[in-house]
Scaffold this motif. Structure first.
Motif, PDB file in Angstrom:
ATOM      1  N   GLN A  27     -31.568  -3.396  25.703  1.00 56.97           N
ATOM      2  CA  GLN A  27     -30.450  -3.979  24.966  1.00 56.97           C
ATOM      3  C   GLN A  27     -29.159  -3.898  25.774  1.00 56.97           C
ATOM      4  N   MET A  28     -28.926  -2.768  26.419  1.00 58.23           N
ATOM      5  CA  MET A  28     -27.708  -2.584  27.207  1.00 58.23           C
ATOM      6  C   MET A  28     -27.711  -3.481  28.448  1.00 58.23           C
ATOM      7  N   VAL A  29     -28.870  -3.629  29.079  1.00 62.26           N
ATOM      8  CA  VAL A  29     -28.978  -4.515  30.242  1.00 62.26           C
ATOM      9  C   VAL A  29     -28.723  -5.966  29.834  1.00 62.26           C
ATOM     10  N   ALA A  30     -29.320  -6.372  28.706  1.00 63.70           N
ATOM     11  CA  ALA A  30     -29.125  -7.737  28.215  1.00 63.70           C
ATOM     12  C   ALA A  30     -27.663  -7.987  27.871  1.00 63.70           C
ATOM     13  N   ALA A  31     -26.989  -6.975  27.303  1.00 60.58           N
ATOM     14  CA  ALA A  31     -25.577  -7.125  26.954  1.00 60.58           C
ATOM     15  C   ALA A  31     -24.730  -7.339  28.198  1.00 60.58           C
ATOM     16  N   ALA A  32     -25.056  -6.598  29.275  1.00 59.78           N
ATOM     17  CA  ALA A  32     -24.317  -6.758  30.527  1.00 59.78           C
ATOM     18  C   ALA A  32     -24.556  -8.138  31.139  1.00 59.78           C
ATOM     19  N   LYS A  33     -25.810  -8.599  31.106  1.00 61.46           N
ATOM     20  CA  LYS A  33     -26.130  -9.915  31.665  1.00 61.46           C
ATOM     21  C   LYS A  33     -25.578 -11.042  30.802  1.00 61.46           C
ATOM     22  N   LEU A  34     -25.516 -10.800  29.499  1.00 64.99           N
ATOM     23  CA  LEU A  34     -25.037 -11.832  28.578  1.00 64.99           C
ATOM     24  C   LEU A  34     -23.600 -12.228  28.891  1.00 64.99           C
ATOM     25  N   ARG A  35     -22.772 -11.267  29.185  1.00 66.72           N
ATOM     26  CA  ARG A  35     -21.356 -11.569  29.446  1.00 66.72           C
ATOM     27  C   ARG A  35     -21.209 -12.543  30.602  1.00 66.72           C
ATOM     28  N   ARG A  36     -21.921 -12.273  31.705  1.00 69.16           N
ATOM     29  CA  ARG A  36     -21.836 -13.165  32.861  1.00 69.16           C
ATOM     30  C   ARG A  36     -22.443 -14.533  32.538  1.00 69.16           C
ATOM     31  N   ALA A  37     -23.593 -14.527  31.872  1.00 70.09           N
ATOM     32  CA  ALA A  37     -24.263 -15.793  31.563  1.00 70.09           C
ATOM     33  C   ALA A  37     -23.437 -16.626  30.592  1.00 70.09           C
ATOM     34  N   GLN A  38     -22.822 -15.971  29.611  1.00 73.33           N
ATOM     35  CA  GLN A  38     -22.006 -16.704  28.639  1.00 73.33           C
ATOM     36  C   GLN A  38     -20.778 -17.308  29.302  1.00 73.33           C
ATOM     37  N   GLU A  39     -20.148 -16.550  30.183  1.00 72.60           N
ATOM     38  CA  GLU A  39     -18.978 -17.066  30.899  1.00 72.60           C
ATOM     39  C   GLU A  39     -19.355 -18.277  31.757  1.00 72.60           C
ATOM     40  N   ALA A  40     -20.519 -18.210  32.405  1.00 79.43           N
ATOM     41  CA  ALA A  40     -20.961 -19.327  33.240  1.00 79.43           C
ATOM     42  C   ALA A  40     -21.242 -20.568  32.394  1.00 79.43           C
ATOM     43  N   ALA A  41     -21.911 -20.377  31.247  1.00 83.08           N
ATOM     44  CA  ALA A  41     -22.233 -21.513  30.375  1.00 83.08           C
ATOM     45  C   ALA A  41     -20.963 -22.150  29.821  1.00 83.08           C
ATOM     46  N   GLU A  42     -20.018 -21.315  29.381  1.00 84.62           N
ATOM     47  CA  GLU A  42     -18.780 -21.845  28.808  1.00 84.62           C
ATOM     48  C   GLU A  42     -17.912 -22.507  29.870  1.00 84.62           C
ATOM     49  N   ALA A  43     -17.959 -21.985  31.094  1.00 81.14           N
ATOM     50  CA  ALA A  43     -17.172 -22.590  32.172  1.00 81.14           C
ATOM     51  C   ALA A  43     -17.722 -23.952  32.569  1.00 81.14           C
ATOM     52  N   ALA A  44     -19.029 -24.146  32.408  1.00 79.06           N
ATOM     53  CA  ALA A  44     -19.649 -25.418  32.798  1.00 79.06           C
ATOM     54  C   ALA A  44     -19.445 -26.507  31.747  1.00 79.06           C
ATOM     55  N   ARG A  45     -19.184 -26.125  30.513  1.00 80.84           N
ATOM     56  CA  ARG A  45     -19.078 -27.117  29.436  1.00 80.84           C
ATOM     57  C   ARG A  45     -17.967 -28.135  29.658  1.00 80.84           C
ATOM     58  N   PRO A  46     -16.740 -27.733  30.037  1.00 79.12           N
ATOM     59  CA  PRO A  46     -15.689 -28.748  30.251  1.00 79.12           C
ATOM     60  C   PRO A  46     -16.063 -29.770  31.320  1.00 79.12           C
ATOM     61  N   TYR A  47     -16.687 -29.302  32.407  1.00 80.25           N
ATOM     62  CA  TYR A  47     -17.102 -30.229  33.464  1.00 80.25           C
ATOM     63  C   TYR A  47     -18.164 -31.183  32.952  1.00 80.25           C
ATOM     64  N   ALA A  48     -19.156 -30.627  32.224  1.00 77.75           N
ATOM     65  CA  ALA A  48     -20.225 -31.472  31.691  1.00 77.75           C
ATOM     66  C   ALA A  48     -19.670 -32.470  30.681  1.00 77.75           C
ATOM     67  N   ASP A  49     -18.735 -32.021  29.847  1.00 73.89           N
ATOM     68  CA  ASP A  49     -18.146 -32.923  28.849  1.00 73.89           C
ATOM     69  C   ASP A  49     -17.327 -34.021  29.510  1.00 73.89           C
ATOM     70  N   ARG A  50     -16.569 -33.656  30.556  1.00 76.65           N
ATOM     71  CA  ARG A  50     -15.761 -34.656  31.250  1.00 76.65           C
ATOM     72  C   ARG A  50     -16.641 -35.650  31.989  1.00 76.65           C
ATOM     73  N   MET A  51     -17.705 -35.151  32.599  1.00 73.13           N
ATOM     74  CA  MET A  51     -18.657 -36.038  33.264  1.00 73.13           C
ATOM     75  C   MET A  51     -19.260 -37.010  32.251  1.00 73.13           C
ATOM     76  N   ALA A  52     -19.611 -36.496  31.067  1.00 69.96           N
ATOM     77  CA  ALA A  52     -20.184 -37.349  30.026  1.00 69.96           C
ATOM     78  C   ALA A  52     -19.184 -38.411  29.587  1.00 69.96           C
ATOM     79  N   ALA A  53     -17.892 -38.035  29.494  1.00 69.70           N
ATOM     80  CA  ALA A  53     -16.868 -38.998  29.079  1.00 69.70           C
ATOM     81  C   ALA A  53     -16.700 -40.106  30.117  1.00 69.70           C
ATOM     82  N   VAL A  54     -16.683 -39.729  31.393  1.00 68.87           N
ATOM     83  CA  VAL A  54     -16.558 -40.716  32.462  1.00 68.87           C
ATOM     84  C   VAL A  54     -17.766 -41.648  32.464  1.00 68.87           C
ATOM     85  N   MET A  55     -18.961 -41.051  32.314  1.00 72.10           N
ATOM     86  CA  MET A  55     -20.178 -41.845  32.322  1.00 72.10           C
ATOM     87  C   MET A  55     -20.236 -42.779  31.117  1.00 72.10           C
TER      88      MET A  55
END
Length: 289
Positions: free
Chosen positions: A25-53
């Motif tokens: 559980q503790m390992v998953a919590a540590a990995k979750l923070r990095r993974a969540q930040e990466a997913a949330e950081a990618a959303r604006p780019y993906a959304d903007r790409m979708a808007a342009v497309m």
């Protein structure tokens, strides 16, 4: 009824299990923070790409000479399902929810008389699907050596999908993954990536002149859009996996604690009963003398 020794051994075994689930559980919590930040950081780019497309495809859709990634093959007979799961289990319903959605989609397509091919990403999805759909597998992507999800991984998957599309292996491609909402909520998602979907109500943007022309831009951006969607799905999956594992291990730790309490109560009662029995035997023996 279990003996005192058996109860003591079971309590020790459950305590060891609780230590493991708590550590996971503790390992998953540590990995979750990095993974969540990466997913949330990618959303604006993906959304903007979708808007342009959306603006570009709204103008090009339906025109003669439109790129095949947008116009499609003109048929809807052969479908490629890209099922993206994890390499590991112990993550609650994370893997099974994706597989369940893919199964429903596959069965609907087959009931309509269409051909289905499956490309699996991650071992768990392949394991769950191979019994019923093993003959439909066309490729597998092993993520066991991937420590941190990067664009190179998405690019490799994209190249495989695009090569099969160019080779005429399928008409429509759909990806299946979990979209991360929170630690306790991951949404099974199916998204068509080939041919590109034109959003309802999308209109061509008349405010911009493109250089080079829209056709040239689409030829460059459509493959990149496919890669972006696959990359975003991988990041969403990575965050969802860690969130689901953290939640599952937290529940397992709590359940282990409850089981330890019950076994300890049972052990104490059995021990007290044994002591009482010994005392009665001693008193009875003394009275006999």
């Amino acid at each position: 009824m279990p003996s005192l020794k058996d109860l003591k051994n079971r309590i020790g075994s459950v305590k060891n299990t609780r230590k493991i689930t708590k550590a996971m559980q503790m390992v998953a919590a540590a990995k979750l923070r990095r993974a969540q930040e990466a997913a949330e950081a990618a959303r604006p780019y993906a959304d903007r790409m979708a808007a342009v497309m959306a603006g570009l495809t709204a103008n090009a859709a339906g025109q003669s000479g439109a790129p095949r990634l947008l116009a499609g093959t003109g048929e809807d007979k052969r479908h490629l399902l890209v099922v993206m799961t994890a390499e590991r289990g112990l993550a609650g319903g994370f893997n099974s929810s994706i597989v369940r959605l893919a199964r429903v989609h596959a069965e609907r397509l087959r009931a309509e008389g269409k051909q289905v091919a499956i490309l699996t990403v991650g071992k768990k999805g392949r394991e769950q699907l191979k019994r019923d759909y093993g003959s439909l597998f066309v490729h597998h992507v092993d993520l066991s050596e991937v420590k941190r999800m990067g664009y190179d991984t998405a690019r490799a998957i994209t190249d495989e999908v695009l090569a099969r599309f160019d080779g005429g292996d399928f008409d429509v491609a759909t990806i299946f993954y979990n979209r991360f909402e929170s630690v306790i909520s991951q949404i099974p998602t199916a998204r068509q990536i080939i041919p590109a979907e034109v959003p309802d109500g999308a209109t061509a943007n008349a405010l911009y002149d493109y250089e080079p022309g829209e056709d040239a831009l689409l030829a460059e951006l459509l493959p990149r859009s496919v890669a972006t969607q696959i990359f975003a799905a991988l990041l969403e999956n990575a965050a969802s996996e860690q969130g689901a594992r953290m939640s599952a291990m937290d529940n397992a730790t709590r359940n282990a604690g409850d089981m330890i309490d019950r076994l300890t109560t049972q052990y104490n009662r059995s021990r007290q009963a044994a002591i009482t029995t010994e005392l009665i035997e001693i008193i009875a023996g003394a009275e006999a003398l």
